[in-house]
Motif scaffolding. Structure first.
Motif, PDB file in Angstrom:
ATOM      1  N   HIS A 138      19.892 -19.344  13.108  1.00  0.00           N
ATOM      2  CA  HIS A 138      19.859 -20.154  14.326  1.00  0.00           C
ATOM      3  C   HIS A 138      18.820 -21.260  14.161  1.00  0.00           C
ATOM      4  CE1 HIS A 138      18.866 -20.426  18.853  1.00  0.00           C
ATOM      5  NE2 HIS A 138      19.954 -21.113  18.605  1.00  0.00           N
ATOM      6  N   GLY A 139      19.246 -22.496  14.309  1.00  0.00           N
ATOM      7  CA  GLY A 139      18.338 -23.625  14.184  1.00  0.00           C
ATOM      8  C   GLY A 139      18.293 -24.250  12.807  1.00  0.00           C
ATOM      9  N   SER A 140      18.951 -23.641  11.850  1.00  0.00           N
ATOM     10  CA  SER A 140      18.952 -24.186  10.495  1.00  0.00           C
ATOM     11  C   SER A 140      19.884 -25.386  10.393  1.00  0.00           C
ATOM     12  CB  SER A 140      19.420 -23.108   9.508  1.00  0.00           C
ATOM     13  OG  SER A 140      19.564 -23.665   8.213  1.00  0.00           O
ATOM     14  N   THR A 141      19.552 -26.306   9.511  1.00  0.00           N
ATOM     15  CA  THR A 141      20.436 -27.442   9.236  1.00  0.00           C
ATOM     16  C   THR A 141      21.154 -27.248   7.906  1.00  0.00           C
ATOM     17  OG1 THR A 141      18.612 -28.677   8.245  1.00  0.00           O
ATOM     18  CG2 THR A 141      19.085 -29.082  10.587  1.00  0.00           C
ATOM     19  N   ARG A 142      21.054 -26.042   7.343  1.00  0.00           N
ATOM     20  CA  ARG A 142      21.741 -25.716   6.094  1.00  0.00           C
ATOM     21  C   ARG A 142      23.087 -25.082   6.382  1.00  0.00           C
ATOM     22  NH1 ARG A 142      18.680 -22.889   1.298  1.00  0.00           N
ATOM     23  NH2 ARG A 142      20.740 -23.287   0.479  1.00  0.00           N
ATOM     24  N   LEU A 143      24.130 -25.721   5.889  1.00  0.00           N
ATOM     25  CA  LEU A 143      25.468 -25.158   6.031  1.00  0.00           C
ATOM     26  C   LEU A 143      25.620 -23.956   5.107  1.00  0.00           C
ATOM     27  CD1 LEU A 143      27.541 -28.462   5.943  1.00  0.00           C
ATOM     28  CD2 LEU A 143      27.243 -26.975   7.923  1.00  0.00           C
ATOM     29  N   ASN A 144      26.342 -22.956   5.553  1.00  0.00           N
ATOM     30  CA  ASN A 144      26.701 -21.842   4.678  1.00  0.00           C
ATOM     31  C   ASN A 144      28.077 -22.147   4.070  1.00  0.00           C
ATOM     32  OD1 ASN A 144      28.572 -21.302   6.695  1.00  0.00           O
ATOM     33  ND2 ASN A 144      27.514 -19.486   7.462  1.00  0.00           N
ATOM     34  N   TYR A 145      28.677 -21.163   3.426  1.00  0.00           N
ATOM     35  CA  TYR A 145      29.965 -21.378   2.769  1.00  0.00           C
ATOM     36  C   TYR A 145      31.034 -21.853   3.753  1.00  0.00           C
ATOM     37  CZ  TYR A 145      34.254 -20.483   0.220  1.00  0.00           C
ATOM     38  OH  TYR A 145      35.480 -20.628  -0.366  1.00  0.00           O
ATOM     39  N   VAL A 146      31.100 -21.201   4.901  1.00  0.00           N
ATOM     40  CA  VAL A 146      32.098 -21.569   5.915  1.00  0.00           C
ATOM     41  C   VAL A 146      31.875 -23.012   6.373  1.00  0.00           C
ATOM     42  CG1 VAL A 146      32.943 -21.068   8.248  1.00  0.00           C
ATOM     43  CG2 VAL A 146      32.429 -19.191   6.684  1.00  0.00           C
ATOM     44  N   GLY A 147      30.631 -23.360   6.597  1.00  0.00           N
ATOM     45  CA  GLY A 147      30.307 -24.721   7.011  1.00  0.00           C
ATOM     46  C   GLY A 147      30.703 -25.750   5.967  1.00  0.00           C
ATOM     47  N   PHE A 148      30.432 -25.444   4.692  1.00  0.00           N
ATOM     48  CA  PHE A 148      30.811 -26.370   3.610  1.00  0.00           C
ATOM     49  C   PHE A 148      32.324 -26.513   3.494  1.00  0.00           C
ATOM     50  CE2 PHE A 148      26.494 -25.907   1.723  1.00  0.00           C
ATOM     51  CZ  PHE A 148      26.217 -27.261   1.652  1.00  0.00           C
ATOM     52  N   VAL A 149      33.044 -25.438   3.704  1.00  0.00           N
ATOM     53  CA  VAL A 149      34.510 -25.513   3.657  1.00  0.00           C
ATOM     54  C   VAL A 149      35.004 -26.482   4.730  1.00  0.00           C
ATOM     55  CG1 VAL A 149      36.659 -24.233   4.053  1.00  0.00           C
ATOM     56  CG2 VAL A 149      34.884 -23.257   2.591  1.00  0.00           C
ATOM     57  N   HIS A 150      34.521 -26.315   5.942  1.00  0.00           N
ATOM     58  CA  HIS A 150      34.916 -27.219   7.030  1.00  0.00           C
ATOM     59  C   HIS A 150      34.502 -28.658   6.727  1.00  0.00           C
ATOM     60  CE1 HIS A 150      36.549 -24.364   9.878  1.00  0.00           C
ATOM     61  NE2 HIS A 150      35.491 -23.592   9.730  1.00  0.00           N
ATOM     62  N   LEU A 151      33.302 -28.828   6.202  1.00  0.00           N
ATOM     63  CA  LEU A 151      32.814 -30.167   5.873  1.00  0.00           C
ATOM     64  C   LEU A 151      33.686 -30.815   4.797  1.00  0.00           C
ATOM     65  CD1 LEU A 151      30.461 -32.230   6.337  1.00  0.00           C
ATOM     66  CD2 LEU A 151      29.373 -31.179   4.353  1.00  0.00           C
ATOM     67  N   ASN A 152      33.992 -30.064   3.743  1.00  0.00           N
ATOM     68  CA  ASN A 152      34.796 -30.602   2.632  1.00  0.00           C
ATOM     69  C   ASN A 152      36.243 -30.872   3.030  1.00  0.00           C
ATOM     70  OD1 ASN A 152      32.648 -30.720   0.829  1.00  0.00           O
ATOM     71  ND2 ASN A 152      32.954 -28.605   0.168  1.00  0.00           N
ATOM     72  N   LEU A 153      36.717 -30.161   4.044  1.00  0.00           N
ATOM     73  CA  LEU A 153      38.067 -30.419   4.551  1.00  0.00           C
ATOM     74  C   LEU A 153      38.080 -31.585   5.543  1.00  0.00           C
ATOM     75  CD1 LEU A 153      39.388 -26.771   5.072  1.00  0.00           C
ATOM     76  CD2 LEU A 153      40.108 -28.417   3.307  1.00  0.00           C
ATOM     77  N   GLY A 154      36.897 -32.125   5.836  1.00  0.00           N
ATOM     78  CA  GLY A 154      36.810 -33.261   6.749  1.00  0.00           C
ATOM     79  C   GLY A 154      36.990 -32.904   8.210  1.00  0.00           C
TER      80      GLY A 154
END
Length: 150
Positions: A50-66
């Protein structure tokens, strides 16, 4: 000043949440990002802390999919939430998020909202609407020390 649709929508939702007393930094559905995303908490699965600005794997997947949520990328959502928490007096670290004692006080929540609005302006590359220094013709970057010559 011209604003984006995502900015306008976010500010309207945050305004309503603040005045309806449904803004809560400890509830993923009622925090800044939770309110921007129509009181959904699915965004919390994009980071481990909570409060982190680091994406985890799920976050990176969403980011890479735009993917965008409320017009914001996963990284932007985490930055918005972190700004809200810092504005509310939270101490954010790499592996922790320490909440202040009176995190639901209206003054503290207002301070958090001010930080969020400033962050939303930054993300849209627009002047900070919360910065009143222009009204007073004051340059925040210039610090002048006055000396008493008496």
């Amino acid at each position: 000043m011209t604003t984006s649709n995502r900015f306008d929508a976010a500010v309207k939702k945050l305004y309503a949440a603040f005045h309806n007393n449904t803004l809560n930094p400890e509830d993923c559905k009622q925090c800044a990002v939770g309110n921007i995303l129509d009181n959904k908490d699915s965004w919390r699965h994009m980071t481990e802390i909570h409060g982190s600005t680091r994406l985890n794997y799920v976050g990176f997947v969403h980011l890479n999919l735009g993917r965008r949520f409320g017009g914001y990328s996963p990284q932007e959502l985490l930055e918005i939430e972190a700004s809200f928490l810092r504005g509310c007096g939270y101490h954010l670290g790499k592996h922790f998020c320490h909440k202040p004692e009176h995190y639901k006080d209206s003054v503290i929540l207002f301070n958090g909202l001010c930080e969020v609005i400033s962050k939303l302006c930054q993300l849209d590359n627009m002047d900070d609407v919360m910065d009143c220094s222009k009204l007073f013709d004051f340059d925040r970057g210039h610090k002048e020390v006055l000396t008493n010559s008496f």
